[in-house]
Design a protein around this motif. Sequence first.
Motif, mmCIF file in Angstrom:
data_model
loop_
_atom_site.group_PDB
_atom_site.id
_atom_site.type_symbol
_atom_site.label_atom_id
_atom_site.label_comp_id
_atom_site.label_asym_id
_atom_site.label_seq_id
_atom_site.Cartn_x
_atom_site.Cartn_y
_atom_site.Cartn_z
ATOM 1 N N LYS A 2 -7.169 15.232 5.765
ATOM 2 C CA LYS A 2 -7.395 16.029 4.556
ATOM 3 C C LYS A 2 -7.082 15.223 3.302
ATOM 4 O O LYS A 2 -7.665 15.454 2.249
ATOM 5 C CB LYS A 2 -6.488 17.273 4.564
ATOM 6 C CG LYS A 2 -6.864 18.328 5.578
ATOM 7 C CD LYS A 2 -5.910 19.515 5.460
ATOM 8 C CE LYS A 2 -6.255 20.612 6.449
ATOM 9 N NZ LYS A 2 -5.301 21.752 6.366
ATOM 10 N N GLN A 3 -6.141 14.310 3.398
ATOM 11 C CA GLN A 3 -5.738 13.500 2.263
ATOM 12 C C GLN A 3 -5.862 12.028 2.639
ATOM 13 O O GLN A 3 -5.642 11.640 3.781
ATOM 14 C CB GLN A 3 -4.299 13.827 1.848
ATOM 15 C CG GLN A 3 -3.280 13.658 2.958
ATOM 16 C CD GLN A 3 -1.884 14.094 2.578
ATOM 17 O OE1 GLN A 3 -1.139 14.580 3.398
ATOM 18 N NE2 GLN A 3 -1.499 13.920 1.322
ATOM 19 N N ASN A 4 -6.228 11.195 1.674
ATOM 20 C CA ASN A 4 -6.448 9.783 1.940
ATOM 21 C C ASN A 4 -5.464 8.922 1.152
ATOM 22 O O ASN A 4 -5.139 9.201 0.000
ATOM 23 C CB ASN A 4 -7.882 9.383 1.565
ATOM 24 C CG ASN A 4 -8.907 10.084 2.445
ATOM 25 O OD1 ASN A 4 -8.717 10.181 3.653
ATOM 26 N ND2 ASN A 4 -9.975 10.577 1.847
ATOM 27 N N LEU A 5 -5.000 7.865 1.778
ATOM 28 C CA LEU A 5 -4.163 6.859 1.139
ATOM 29 C C LEU A 5 -4.879 5.525 1.255
ATOM 30 O O LEU A 5 -5.636 5.295 2.198
ATOM 31 C CB LEU A 5 -2.790 6.776 1.812
ATOM 32 C CG LEU A 5 -1.944 8.047 1.804
ATOM 33 C CD1 LEU A 5 -0.690 7.835 2.660
ATOM 34 C CD2 LEU A 5 -1.543 8.413 0.386
ATOM 35 N N ALA A 6 -4.629 4.628 0.308
ATOM 36 C CA ALA A 6 -5.338 3.353 0.322
ATOM 37 C C ALA A 6 -4.362 2.196 0.209
ATOM 38 O O ALA A 6 -3.352 2.273 -0.491
ATOM 39 C CB ALA A 6 -6.347 3.290 -0.822
ATOM 40 N N TRP A 7 -4.683 1.115 0.931
ATOM 41 C CA TRP A 7 -3.970 -0.145 0.755
ATOM 42 C C TRP A 7 -4.454 -0.794 -0.543
ATOM 43 O O TRP A 7 -5.617 -0.681 -0.915
ATOM 44 C CB TRP A 7 -4.267 -1.113 1.905
ATOM 45 C CG TRP A 7 -3.982 -0.621 3.284
ATOM 46 C CD1 TRP A 7 -4.899 -0.308 4.229
ATOM 47 C CD2 TRP A 7 -2.707 -0.423 3.898
ATOM 48 N NE1 TRP A 7 -4.287 0.080 5.383
ATOM 49 C CE2 TRP A 7 -2.939 0.017 5.207
ATOM 50 C CE3 TRP A 7 -1.394 -0.578 3.451
ATOM 51 C CZ2 TRP A 7 -1.896 0.304 6.089
ATOM 52 C CZ3 TRP A 7 -0.374 -0.296 4.337
ATOM 53 C CH2 TRP A 7 -0.621 0.138 5.638
ATOM 54 N N ASN A 8 -3.575 -1.507 -1.198
ATOM 55 C CA ASN A 8 -3.939 -2.243 -2.408
ATOM 56 C C ASN A 8 -3.856 -3.734 -2.081
ATOM 57 O O ASN A 8 -2.834 -4.363 -2.270
ATOM 58 C CB ASN A 8 -2.978 -1.890 -3.553
ATOM 59 C CG ASN A 8 -3.407 -2.499 -4.873
ATOM 60 O OD1 ASN A 8 -4.586 -2.708 -5.106
ATOM 61 N ND2 ASN A 8 -2.448 -2.789 -5.721
ATOM 62 N N ILE A 9 -4.951 -4.284 -1.550
ATOM 63 C CA ILE A 9 -4.949 -5.659 -1.084
ATOM 64 C C ILE A 9 -5.189 -6.603 -2.252
ATOM 65 O O ILE A 9 -6.178 -6.475 -2.976
ATOM 66 C CB ILE A 9 -6.019 -5.880 0.003
ATOM 67 C CG1 ILE A 9 -5.799 -4.890 1.160
ATOM 68 C CG2 ILE A 9 -5.970 -7.309 0.518
ATOM 69 C CD1 ILE A 9 -4.443 -5.004 1.818
ATOM 70 N N CYS A 10 -4.288 -7.569 -2.435
ATOM 71 C CA CYS A 10 -4.386 -8.531 -3.533
ATOM 72 C C CYS A 10 -4.143 -9.936 -3.008
ATOM 73 O O CYS A 10 -3.464 -10.139 -2.005
ATOM 74 C CB CYS A 10 -3.344 -8.233 -4.615
ATOM 75 S SG CYS A 10 -3.515 -6.629 -5.408
ATOM 76 N N ALA A 11 -4.712 -10.898 -3.714
ATOM 77 C CA ALA A 11 -4.404 -12.306 -3.487
ATOM 78 C C ALA A 11 -3.561 -12.788 -4.649
ATOM 79 O O ALA A 11 -3.707 -12.310 -5.775
ATOM 80 C CB ALA A 11 -5.683 -13.126 -3.376
ATOM 81 N N ALA A 12 -2.661 -13.730 -4.393
ATOM 82 C CA ALA A 12 -1.803 -14.259 -5.446
ATOM 83 C C ALA A 12 -1.622 -15.753 -5.244
ATOM 84 O O ALA A 12 -1.549 -16.244 -4.114
ATOM 85 C CB ALA A 12 -0.441 -13.551 -5.436
ATOM 86 N N ARG A 13 -1.564 -16.474 -6.363
ATOM 87 C CA ARG A 13 -1.288 -17.910 -6.348
ATOM 88 C C ARG A 13 -0.576 -18.268 -7.647
ATOM 89 O O ARG A 13 -0.592 -17.486 -8.604
ATOM 90 C CB ARG A 13 -2.569 -18.736 -6.210
ATOM 91 C CG ARG A 13 -3.490 -18.626 -7.420
ATOM 92 C CD ARG A 13 -4.651 -19.589 -7.318
ATOM 93 N NE ARG A 13 -5.557 -19.464 -8.461
ATOM 94 C CZ ARG A 13 -6.623 -20.240 -8.666
ATOM 95 N NH1 ARG A 13 -6.921 -21.196 -7.806
ATOM 96 N NH2 ARG A 13 -7.380 -20.063 -9.736
#
Length: 300
Positions: free
Chosen positions: A268-279
């Motif tokens: 019923k409810q959705n959660l999302a990953w916050n995928i990032c790259a860092a350098r």
Amino acid sequence: MMNENALTAFLALAETGSFQNAARAMGVSNASLSRYVGQAEDHTGLVLFNRSRNSSTLTRAGQEFLPIAQALREDLNRYATRVAGLRDTGPGTLLIGCGPLTTRTLILPALRAVRHVMPDLRFRILVSAYARPLDLLQAGDFDVFLGDLTYTPDAEDVEIMVMEKQQIQFVAHRDHEIHQRGPQTMAGIFEYPFASPHLHKHWKATLIKSLGSGAEAVERVNAQPHIECDDYNFLTGLLVEPDYVVGGMPDTFTELIRTNTVKPVSMKQNLAWNICAARKSQNTSTAVELFWNELANHRV
């Protein structure tokens, strides 16, 4: 800079308070220890110890110098570790730190593309649910970090590229009773044995909010997951029986869903990953630049 013997002698004597014990810890004679301590005092221009017949205690100046010396020792240890790592891996090695969510979906295709251009480049992929990955990046433990940066604090000299926001998928064995109960909330998911990668404090805060906040929500989230593992081969192995609900990236479960071994849990409810790259912003490596550009090609 103070020579290493003088630094070691100062720290050993500060810790033990005894010339004999400090000399024994360093594996040198009392005379050599005394000479090294004298070098430390000559270098700083300070009287660092109050000496007596049976013991030596730090002067006020010595007490103020102690944390400086300890920090210098840590820097020297870090230097030695980095040099040893360079000998082990060689300068032609790209160090990639990542969370367990990204290895197949993002790192693997970028790695393949880079190897076509630089076939002799070696890769070291360090997979873990790092608590403070940007600190490790700044310290030089990684050349590039790729993972869930739901919490992205201000970090100097770090470039962050948002890759994608992917919906978290919850799956269970096709015969699991949860599939008969219709669309679920997170509260419904947590009614069953639950397994996932490490839930750092920022994810726990997100889950607490999704459960309505409050003491009951905090208690419930802090009890999760029942099985925590950053190895998805292990997590998917839990799905061979209708017992656990497992959370993760959709691509992780594609093959199992295709073979009808498991089914996605309707939500019923959705959660999302916050995928990032860092350098690091100051990058001079051709390999890092090439890998970074390949990651950019996979941005959503």
